[in-house]
Scaffold this active site. Structure first.
Site, mmCIF file in Angstrom:
data_model
loop_
_atom_site.group_PDB
_atom_site.id
_atom_site.type_symbol
_atom_site.label_atom_id
_atom_site.label_comp_id
_atom_site.label_asym_id
_atom_site.label_seq_id
_atom_site.Cartn_x
_atom_site.Cartn_y
_atom_site.Cartn_z
ATOM 1 N N MET B 107 0.843 -1.195 0.000
ATOM 2 C CA MET B 107 0.000 0.000 0.000
ATOM 3 C C MET B 107 0.883 1.253 0.000
ATOM 4 O O MET B 107 2.106 1.162 -0.055
ATOM 5 C CB MET B 107 -0.968 -0.042 1.176
ATOM 6 C CG MET B 107 -2.040 -1.116 0.975
ATOM 7 S SD MET B 107 -3.248 -1.188 2.303
ATOM 8 C CE MET B 107 -2.274 -1.805 3.645
ATOM 9 N N ARG B 363 7.356 -4.390 16.167
ATOM 10 C CA ARG B 363 6.485 -5.526 15.816
ATOM 11 C C ARG B 363 7.253 -6.811 16.123
ATOM 12 O O ARG B 363 8.479 -6.788 16.285
ATOM 13 C CB ARG B 363 6.085 -5.480 14.346
ATOM 14 C CG ARG B 363 7.268 -5.499 13.413
ATOM 15 C CD ARG B 363 6.855 -5.375 11.955
ATOM 16 N NE ARG B 363 8.050 -5.217 11.142
ATOM 17 C CZ ARG B 363 8.043 -4.870 9.865
ATOM 18 N NH1 ARG B 363 6.897 -4.624 9.263
ATOM 19 N NH2 ARG B 363 9.167 -4.766 9.190
ATOM 20 N N SER B 812 -7.631 -45.474 7.278
ATOM 21 C CA SER B 812 -6.537 -44.530 7.090
ATOM 22 C C SER B 812 -6.864 -43.716 5.842
ATOM 23 O O SER B 812 -7.068 -44.275 4.766
ATOM 24 C CB SER B 812 -5.225 -45.282 6.929
ATOM 25 O OG SER B 812 -4.175 -44.351 6.773
#
Lengths: 926, 926
Positions: B107, B363, B812
């Site tokens: 962005m 962060r 299975s």
């Protein structure tokens, strides 16, 4: 306390015809005939409940049975005026099986029960015929020792040979020693001595005496009949016919009557109407002085029952009408009684013992399709039955024979069977063998009827398939290329005849017997047929015959249309056809199709008369650059549009569902050097490059490869071209005042985003066409009515139907592919194991022929439910091969589909099956 | 009324770190840092709700925003002591995007908002640096005209060139004209003139004036950031990362701080611990007198943050610790604050403006697998986190790099990429190209490391694959032969590298670019590599490099076992391995496997060191008569039993699931003339016959052909041989005091009757073996504990699980085949369309890599439910490739399976994924 025994005879009975579950078919009808006052030899039925109790007790007759049995025997004795075991006037009885539904020959029977040293002299005195009596005793000994003493007791033959075989050999030795040609030459004395020898052999072989007590014989025979319910043959038969083990069999004990007691005795079988034509005449055969099995055995030519039954073969023999007019009159009366009572054609067996008529059996008679149709219509007119009953009287598959010429069944009887294959295309065909498509075309031009014989067919064989009267292939299943094309055309075709080795190089056909794994060996010892030899194919049975067989022209029955229109009144499901040319569409309309449910764009390429479109498609496929491809598409476009427009025009006001190009492109790649050369010239690239490009398109599992919507996502220009053809064709028709109803169907989807992608392309092309047709011709075309939908043929699409329905206005279940992927069965490859699956009862039926309702059906139900949750009025159809299968159609009706679609020649079958489903299963429609 | 704006700065904030959904990740962490009292430049976040309202209103800022905006700006001005638009002391701000989850670079950002003719002089006066101010203004003009005036307005560039490109060219022209090497050489005056030229160009190109009003600039930049949420790049990124469109982005408006205002200014990035090793040291880089992007751009070598960060490259540069000890102390304190607060390693960005430290971002930091493991263990010890948190800290796929040597990432950066393929086998490999299996073996014997390059591999390549360091194929998918074998061995492998043209005939490798349909063309213009050239493969990324790249030895981390044992405490799912030799089983045990979930009998034939078993299997397959076949089976038997026994012995007390022979026999047919000749000699038949028999086994769609249980039904002798091997091996082990736990698994079933058939064979052989072992050794073996179960890998089997469970003690899920059939995707053929599917966002991921939970998952859920209805305690596992995929394992945990099974090298990954699933999803287990 449970009642085990139900008496019948003398104008009354404890049971009746509605009690088939309890009394079995035979017992219930014997009771019903007795109630109707018909002359049934007195007897009784021991119920199927007793059979179940017998097995529950580990193979022991219930204690409560004995008293009932004594009382029941007493009643027979009273009715017949004879006494079981009486030295002067002995009663003999038979013990016969009789299950809820007929299991012919699968269980045991014991006749002449009650003959023993005490009763033999009396019976000789009564009949004055010692040979007859000893012969009856001989038969009792042979049957009883085999059925009761050996099989029912589970005795393992010591020397590997059963007692029956020993006794048979002794009888043959006697005749050989004496030089007798038949049993009849044996003297009474010799017969009596043989019976003694038999009994000694039994002691020696089985270690027990043959019972000389009538009651012991009776109990033994009853137990043995019960036991035979779980015999090997009966169990296998039940597996195949899906008859539950829990039904059990009844035992019918009945006083013996003899048709072989002299010239006033006789035996016969008859149908209350003609089972071949349906004509309302009494039809049958009889033999004087004979037993029931003699009529069936076919050693003597039976006499005709009456004038109506006379033919070239038997006209010289006296009819029953002529020989015993009183008895015949009585029998004819019985015929009327039975028809009025059962309101259906009956198959009866009778015996005349010394001038006395006895009815031994009656049941609904088997009949041909034509007969079924005629009878049903006649009975409706006669007021015997109502319309729903009439509609139910014809098995939908029986319609087949009315729509195609067939091999004359009489001619087939004596013909040499060449090979057995799968019945892929209906009707019969006779012609001369050719091995290539080119030869088929060439011979046909010379005015010959030909049978095209191929290992398997591919699109390059189309011309030859068109030219041939019939098609025979060594490989492929019911949905192989040959089968699909032939069925679509209604052409006679047999596929998958594995015993054929086709040596197209030598123009020879070798017929060999099956080998083991990797059986690709030579054909030593094979029969060899050459080009030009005659073959006859029966595409309805899958049998190919050597030589020219007579064909029967089965022109449409005049009652057919009338019958179908009555059936249609009850039908709820719509019926559409699968067709991709105007010609096929016209054929479908004629058979009553209410739309085209599957227009396979790719079928066009082998459906039309010219090879040009296929050539152009190949150009598209082998193009390398988008530019080359677009050029080829532009050339191809007019051909596609033409077929689409023609089909829409023919079907005017009825919907036509166009399925976008579906198959792996590689299917259309040219294999012949000639076509490769031509393409190489057209595309201006060398032939090695053509071959390379073809190879690059090969796939390991093409059925799950680059096909269907996947093609449209990688090559949107191919999809766009199809949309353009559909919308321009429609627009032109609308301009001409027509009402085309195109439906666009996206194949092989597994994901709603594939629909979003394709719908976007569709909307773009639609807008372009609308604009174009507005600008060039004023404002007359505001819109082209159309629908956008999807096949549901991949399990994931079924599971995701709530999402698919957000973008699809209709679903069409492609049950061929859905079956392939649900089972993990490649329909092209099941040949190597399907027989073992059927033989071992692992599968009841080939799931490509009849829909697997359990699992594939449950996916359809999931899809219907989820689809309707999102779009309550969603249109739902089926367009796999199952769309023409009655059992599958019934399923479609039950789950509430809107329509079924099938090949044109199956449309009447589907209409009838749908009508019957609607009559028999009322459902709440959405 | 909705609150749109959340202020932060000056030790307080309206929001906090928990509000990522509302404020985006960046905004929430800025708020949190502010609350923690850290020096965050004052600013505010406009919420994601505002973004949604913006789009709802058709791209218009909500009216209610304006008043809030004014109030929020006022607060910044107060905190910063500056005024937006003030001629003397102007405030500049940035507008940055910030979504809920990081979308790096997707962005837009606008910096220096507020610079205009009114504020420029004041800023020049304040900074005394006109160049700095005009350079900032130039940047604003370039960013703003591009992002706000062109892109956000949706202006289509007239001449096809965007404004940004025009302005870049003007800047370059200026430097070229003057002969300047860098921007720094441009004079302030020239820069000012350039700004004016820029503004004129904007009017000319876009037809509007560049805004000179700070408030207009602010509003424009906010709208443009919102708009960039729906920009092309951002939308594509969201498709790939599965980020919903509805999340929206926040906008962070923050006062500008400049790290390039002189020697007391600086900028830097740091991690609170070493992201490569996990070591608990403060780790980072900084640049004096620079802006954030300069650190990232890599034009200048950044300085080390401290002594701990010094390396050969930067040790000569002063560290921040040395250059600005007070600031460093402050930053180190912030590091501790953040770690104690977030309890995880943080990635931070900071700027120092004229001696003042500012925090711009924090962060959670990305880290290598080794670092993740070490940090998690350290933090557990430090008491920062608890065990479940620790277990969740390591992405399961990161374990991969700890188990294999890898290509050195630094070396890879500058290497020439040869081709991109699918990452089929993990780790890295470097060696010389060979083109045949024989050459691989030969070169290896000579002591060379080789990379085997093949079109695709087949069982005949096994020896060469063993010998090679790595394998590279042009065709095949993630579950192709090469991929399966390589992954099983943990060998580096890249498959499906479609750009390769392999000319094994010339011993050449051509690398071409992709073509269109039918692209099988020549390789003109291709790069050519020859036998002996060096290649390096990164099997973890699927990238192949030309030449020799440095490898990194990733020896097992000592903390690994400790970490895994803590994870195991939380795990509910059992983890088994797929293995078919004692050697592989031992490897699996070492990685913590709790059993063998898939012993593929047929893999044995290419897993062992000798070619003999494969040869004998071929004999079995090509036998024609049952006698020939039995003879071959007898020869093969000891080899099969040996591997089975060895595996059972190694796994003592742990279950081993033997899957009966599964693949189409044709897969094993010999293609090389040499093997054909040998077989011809052995079987005493000529080579043409061998070829014929091989051809007869060819199938159109082998994946749905004669395989799995179908083989066992047509050739029960092959199944019997396997049962005999399993039971005799077990009996011998029991005699030796061991505890083998064999489980028998029937593949490709679709029908319960297949299980009945096979179980019967199994029971017969079992009884025989029990009898045999009783009679020859007394009474010590009373029974062999074993289970009988089935794969669920065909959709029908899933749908019929209530029936299957009547005869199967375990299921299975074979999700490879189940995916193939549910989608109708042949995994060998998806190459031709899968890229288009991913590119068009029709599929989010290759369903063979990650389980399709929607549809394949729903079949599994149906099966689990129906299976348990019949058999409540049924054991449920998965043994497809998905058994090693973390997302799929989470699904398995949620639907309540008993175990997953995967290749040995995936076992640790599966254990960790299962532990995390158990921690994150508590379910009621059956």
């Amino acid at each position: 306390m449970t009642q085990y025994i139900y008496n019948f005879g003398g104008g009354r009975a404890d049971g009746n015809a509605s009690q088939k579950n309890l009394l079995g078919g035979k017992g219930a009808n014997l009771a019903e005939m007795a109630i109707l006052g018909l002359p049934v030899p007195s007897g009784f039925t021991i119920s199927t409940e007793c059979c179940n109790d017998y097995f529950r007790a580990g193979g022991k007759l219930p204690d409560a049975l004995y008293a009932e049995l004594d009382a029941a025997m007493l009643k027979i004795e009273q009715f017949m005026g004879k006494k079981f075991g009486d030295p002067k006037n002995p009663l003999l009885v038979s013990s016969r099986s009789g299950a809820r539904s007929s299991m012919p020959g699968m269980m045991e029977t014991v006749l002449n029960v009650g003959l023993c040293s005490a009763t033999i002299p009396g019976l000789i005195e009564q009949t004055g015929n010692p040979w007859f009596v000893y012969d009856a005793y001989r038969r009792l000994i042979m049957m009883y020792s085999d059925v009761v003493m050996e099989k029912a007791e589970g005795v393992e033959p010591k020397d590997g040979m059963g007692i029956r075989l020993h006794l048979d050999m002794m009888l043959n030795d006697l005749k050989n020693d004496r030089g007798y040609a038949s049993d009849a030459e044996i003297t009474a004395k010799e017969m009596s001595a043989l019976c003694d020898k038999f009994k000694r052999k039994i002691v020696e072989h089985l270690g027990v005496e043959f019972p000389d007590d009538p009651r012991e014989q009776l109990l033994g025979s009853i137990g043995a009949v019960f036991k035979s319910w779980n015999g090997k043959r009966a169990v296998s038969y039940r597996r195949i016919e899906h008859i539950p083990d829990t039904w059990g069999t009844a035992v019918n004990v009945q006083s013996m009557v003899f048709g072989n007691m002299g010239e006033t005795s006789a035996t016969g079988v008859a149908f209350t109407r003609n089972p071949a034509t349906g004509a309302n005449i009494f039809y049958g055969e009889w033999l004087p002085n004979a037993q029931g099995e003699d009529v069936v055995a076919g050693i003597r030519t039976p006499n005709p029952l009456n004038n109506d039954t006379k033919s070239d073969h038997n006209a010289h023999l006296p009819s029953l009408e002529e020989a015993m007019p009183e008895i015949y009159k009585e029998l004819a009366h019985i015929r009327t009684t039975l028809e009025n009572h059962y309101r259906d054609m009956q198959d009866i067996e009778f015996t005349i013992e010394q001038g006395e008529l006895y009815m031994l059996q009656c049941r609904v008679g088997k009949r041909t399709g034509t007969a079924a149709l005629n009878m049903a219509m006649d009975m409706l007119e006669e007021g015997l039955i109502d319309e729903p009953t009439m509609v139910n009287r014809l098995n939908p598959t029986q319609l087949d024979e009315m729509l195609h010429p067939v091999v004359d069944p009489d001619a087939a009887k004596s013909a040499e069977v060449l090979v057995n294959g799968l019945p892929a295309g209906p009707g019969g065909a006779c012609g001369q063998i050719v091995f290539t498509s080119e030869d088929a075309v060439y011979w046909k031009k010379k005015g010959k009827a030909v049978i095209l014989v191929r290992e398997e067919t591919n699109p390059e064989d189309i011309e030859g398939m068109r030219a041939a009267k019939g098609i025979l292939t060594a490989r492929g299943g019911m949905t192989s290329h040959a089968a699909l094309v032939a069925r679509g055309w209604g052409k006679c075709c047999i596929v998958g005849a594995g015993a054929l080795k086709i040596r197209a190089d030598l123009k020879e056909l070798h017929v060999v017997s099956a080998g083991g794994v990797g059986s690709g060996s030579g054909s030593s010892g094979a029969k060899i047929y050459k080009e030009g030899d005659f073959l006859t194919l029966n595409g309805t049975t899958g049998i190919a015959y050597a030589g020219k067989l007579k064909m029967k022209d089965a022109t449409a029955n005049p009652k057919f249309k009338q019958f179908m229109s009555i059936a249609d009144k009850y039908r709820v499901l719509k019926v559409r056809a699968n067709a991709e040319t105007p010609k096929d569409a016209a054929q479908a309309l004629e058979f009553g199709a209410e739309g085209i449910g599957l227009f396979r764009t790719e079928h066009m390429f082998y459906g039309v008369d010219s090879e040009k479109p296929l050539f152009l498609l190949r150009k598209v496929i082998l193009s390398k650059t988008p530019h080359e491809r677009q050029m080829a598409l532009d050339e191809l476009y007019p051909f596609i549009k033409k077929e689409m427009k023609g089909t829409l025009e023919i079907m005017d006001t009825k919907p036509v569902t166009f399925r976008l190009l579906d198959p792996p492109l590689h299917e259309f790649v040219p294999h012949s050097r000639e076509t490769q050369e031509e393409l190489s010239k057209e595309l201006g690239i060398d032939i090695e490059e053509i071959q390379k490009r073809s190879q690059a398109l090969e796939e390991v599992n093409p059925m799950m490869g680059h096909r269907g919507v996947r093609l449209g996502i990688t090559f949107p220009e191919i999809t766009r071209m199809q949309f353009k053809a559909i919308f321009e064709a429609s627009a032109e028709l609308i301009k001409a005042g027509k009402n085309p109803l195109p439906e666009i169907m996206v194949p092989v989807t597994c994901n709603e985003k594939e629909l979003i992608f394709t719908k976007k392309l569709c909307d773009q092309v639609y807008e372009d066409v609308i604009k174009e047709f507005k600008s060039c011709s004023g404002d007359q075309i505001a819109s082209i009515p159309h629908q956008f939908g999807t096949m549901i043929e991949v399990p994931r699409a079924a599971l995701m139907s709530h999402k698919m329905a957000e973008h699809a206005e209709f679903f069409s279940f492609g049950t061929n592919d859905l079956t392939q992927m649900t089972f993990g069965f490649s329909r092209d490859d099941i040949g190597s194991f399907m027989n073992d699956y059927i033989d071992n009862a692992i599968l009841d039926a080939d799931p490509f022929a009849t829909l697997d309702q359990e699992a594939v059906g449950s996916l359809i139900e999931i899809s219907v439910k989820k689809g309707r949750e999102t779009r309550p009025n969603i249109k739902l159809g089926i367009c796999g091969e199952h769309g023409g299968d009655p059992a599958s159609i019934e399923f479609c009706h039950k789950v509430g589909l809107t329509y079924v679609s099938c090949s044109p020649y199956r449309v009447p079958v589907a209409r009838l099956a749908a009508a019957q489903a609607a009559i028999n299963y009322k459902i709440d429609r959405y």
